[in-house]
Design a protein around this motif. Structure first.
Motif, mmCIF file in Angstrom:
data_model
loop_
_atom_site.group_PDB
_atom_site.id
_atom_site.type_symbol
_atom_site.label_atom_id
_atom_site.label_comp_id
_atom_site.label_asym_id
_atom_site.label_seq_id
_atom_site.Cartn_x
_atom_site.Cartn_y
_atom_site.Cartn_z
ATOM 1 N N TRP A 33 -26.506 15.861 46.568
ATOM 2 C CA TRP A 33 -26.378 16.971 47.368
ATOM 3 C C TRP A 33 -25.155 17.795 47.452
ATOM 4 O O TRP A 33 -24.501 18.176 48.206
ATOM 5 C CB TRP A 33 -26.919 16.680 48.769
ATOM 6 N N TYR A 34 -24.776 18.082 46.059
ATOM 7 C CA TYR A 34 -23.692 18.934 46.028
ATOM 8 C C TYR A 34 -22.102 18.351 46.476
ATOM 9 O O TYR A 34 -21.281 19.121 46.492
ATOM 10 C CB TYR A 34 -23.823 20.414 46.609
ATOM 11 N N THR A 86 -29.833 17.044 37.289
ATOM 12 C CA THR A 86 -30.226 18.480 36.845
ATOM 13 C C THR A 86 -29.462 19.209 35.632
ATOM 14 O O THR A 86 -28.079 18.979 35.795
ATOM 15 C CB THR A 86 -30.047 19.450 38.075
ATOM 16 N N ALA A 87 -29.726 19.957 34.779
ATOM 17 C CA ALA A 87 -29.421 20.555 33.994
ATOM 18 C C ALA A 87 -27.896 21.059 34.271
ATOM 19 O O ALA A 87 -28.179 21.876 35.250
ATOM 20 C CB ALA A 87 -30.233 21.240 33.116
ATOM 21 N N ALA A 88 -26.778 21.091 33.410
ATOM 22 C CA ALA A 88 -25.540 21.649 34.008
ATOM 23 C C ALA A 88 -25.836 23.198 34.014
ATOM 24 O O ALA A 88 -24.849 23.842 34.603
ATOM 25 C CB ALA A 88 -24.506 21.361 32.979
ATOM 26 N N LYS A 89 -26.506 23.894 32.942
ATOM 27 C CA LYS A 89 -26.550 25.270 32.844
ATOM 28 C C LYS A 89 -27.302 25.936 33.905
ATOM 29 O O LYS A 89 -27.061 27.185 34.132
ATOM 30 C CB LYS A 89 -27.624 25.624 31.647
ATOM 31 N N ASN A 90 -27.914 25.035 35.035
ATOM 32 C CA ASN A 90 -28.423 25.562 36.321
ATOM 33 C C ASN A 90 -27.218 25.664 37.226
ATOM 34 O O ASN A 90 -27.454 26.623 38.218
ATOM 35 C CB ASN A 90 -29.374 24.703 37.005
ATOM 36 N N TYR A 91 -25.996 24.939 37.055
ATOM 37 C CA TYR A 91 -25.075 25.169 37.954
ATOM 38 C C TYR A 91 -24.099 26.296 37.628
ATOM 39 O O TYR A 91 -23.039 26.046 37.081
ATOM 40 C CB TYR A 91 -24.173 23.934 37.976
ATOM 41 N N THR A 92 -24.544 27.612 37.612
ATOM 42 C CA THR A 92 -23.854 28.876 37.572
ATOM 43 C C THR A 92 -24.101 29.663 38.578
ATOM 44 O O THR A 92 -25.223 29.533 39.154
ATOM 45 C CB THR A 92 -23.969 29.556 36.250
ATOM 46 N N SER A 100 -30.409 28.422 38.867
ATOM 47 C CA SER A 100 -31.172 27.998 39.874
ATOM 48 C C SER A 100 -30.641 27.007 41.132
ATOM 49 O O SER A 100 -30.971 27.256 42.033
ATOM 50 C CB SER A 100 -32.319 27.055 39.270
ATOM 51 N N GLU A 101 -29.364 26.798 40.802
ATOM 52 C CA GLU A 101 -28.616 25.970 41.674
ATOM 53 C C GLU A 101 -27.713 27.018 42.642
ATOM 54 O O GLU A 101 -27.250 26.732 43.761
ATOM 55 C CB GLU A 101 -27.727 24.848 41.121
ATOM 56 N N GLY A 102 -27.322 28.166 42.041
ATOM 57 C CA GLY A 102 -26.739 29.052 42.655
ATOM 58 C C GLY A 102 -25.236 29.141 42.868
ATOM 59 O O GLY A 102 -24.524 29.850 43.559
ATOM 60 N N SER A 138 -17.277 24.070 39.260
ATOM 61 C CA SER A 138 -15.884 24.024 39.770
ATOM 62 C C SER A 138 -16.015 24.366 41.267
ATOM 63 O O SER A 138 -15.086 24.217 41.898
ATOM 64 C CB SER A 138 -15.332 25.384 38.935
ATOM 65 N N GLU A 139 -16.809 25.362 41.547
ATOM 66 C CA GLU A 139 -16.856 25.734 43.023
ATOM 67 C C GLU A 139 -17.138 24.308 43.735
ATOM 68 O O GLU A 139 -16.465 24.338 45.160
ATOM 69 C CB GLU A 139 -17.754 26.536 43.447
ATOM 70 N N LEU A 140 -18.037 23.483 43.478
ATOM 71 C CA LEU A 140 -18.475 22.091 44.244
ATOM 72 C C LEU A 140 -17.218 21.245 44.373
ATOM 73 O O LEU A 140 -17.274 20.509 45.205
ATOM 74 C CB LEU A 140 -19.422 21.559 43.584
ATOM 75 N N MET A 141 -16.446 21.307 43.066
ATOM 76 C CA MET A 141 -15.250 20.463 43.317
ATOM 77 C C MET A 141 -14.037 20.885 44.024
ATOM 78 O O MET A 141 -12.913 20.229 44.043
ATOM 79 C CB MET A 141 -15.066 20.119 41.864
#
Length: 235
Positions: A68-69, A109-115, A119-121, A125-128
């Motif tokens: 959960w992020y 979940t695919a890393a490409k979605n974390y932008t 889809s993850e929005g 880097s922001e989550l960390m």
């Protein structure tokens, strides 16, 4: 260099990803694998022992699956208990100042979605950012997060690249620079050559080292030439 890898994974015994990463460290010196869920199943953390390990390390890595992020609950508990204000903050006792902090995060979940726009929005880097903030308060050097993208879907070739990149992140004093990576590879090849019993294989390893060093020298010379041309243009 001494690296302490602090792993938080509630299902670590069933994790193929963590088993692979642990196996990747088999031939590396100076690396400690420290599993919190195995050590503290009751969440009763030995603060003094944990702080002692941190002080002895040069590079500290938090390794966990993204829940959960964020990190799993035990790592958050570990932070709350171990990273006390006096021990951590650089303007107080600051026992972590000058060390490196890295993050190894595994994704389902695919890393490409974390932008931004994905889809993850949100980006990894922001989550960390909370870990980066801890590093800043502690006077530590924060390394770019290392992302393991859906391990179970990776091909054999992708896993081979992952093994090398993970070893580099964990063990290389300068993992983010091209020269640092070259020097690290050469050092490892030299160590392997010195322990190689077969004369032919030893010769091949030494030839490989010579070729890498030659390429490095040619690249450095090319960079110098480019800088001279640029200076000439500026003048």
């Amino acid at each position: 260099m001494k690296t302490l890898i602090i792993i938080s994974h509630p299902e670590i015994k069933d994790s193929g990803t963590q088993a692979f990463l642990k196996g990747a460290l088999r031939n590396l010196n100076g690396v400690t694998w420290h599993g919190l869920d195995t050590k503290y199943p009751d969440y009763q953390i030995d603060v003094a022992a944990e702080q002692k390990q941190l002080v002895a390390a040069d590079r500290i890595i938090f390794q966990f699956p993204l829940y959960w992020y964020s990190s799993p609950a035990l790592l958050k508990q570990w932070e709350d208990d171990v990273l006390t204000r006096n021990f951590t903050q650089v303007n107080q006792d600051g026992r972590l100042a000058g060390k490196q902090l890295g993050i190894v995060v595994t994704l389902g979940t695919a890393a490409k979605n974390y932008t931004v726009g994905g889809s993850e929005g949100v980006s990894i880097s922001e989550l960390m950012k909370p870990f980066q903030a801890v590093a800043k308060q502690a006077g530590m050097d924060f390394l770019p997060p290392f992302v393991v993208d859906r391990f179970k879907y990776q091909t054999a070739q992708q896993k081979a690249h992952l093994l090398f990149d993970y070893q580099n992140y964990v063990n290389n004093p300068h993992p983010a620079t091209f020269k640092g990576q070259q020097d690290w590879v050469i050092e490892r090849l030299r160590d392997k050559a010195s322990r190689e019993g077969d004369a032919t294989r030893q010769t091949l390893l030494n030839l490989t080292i010579d070729q890498i060093e030659q390429n490095e020298a040619e690249l450095a010379s090319l960079k110098d030439q480019i800088e001279m041309i640029k200076r000439g243009d500026d003048e």
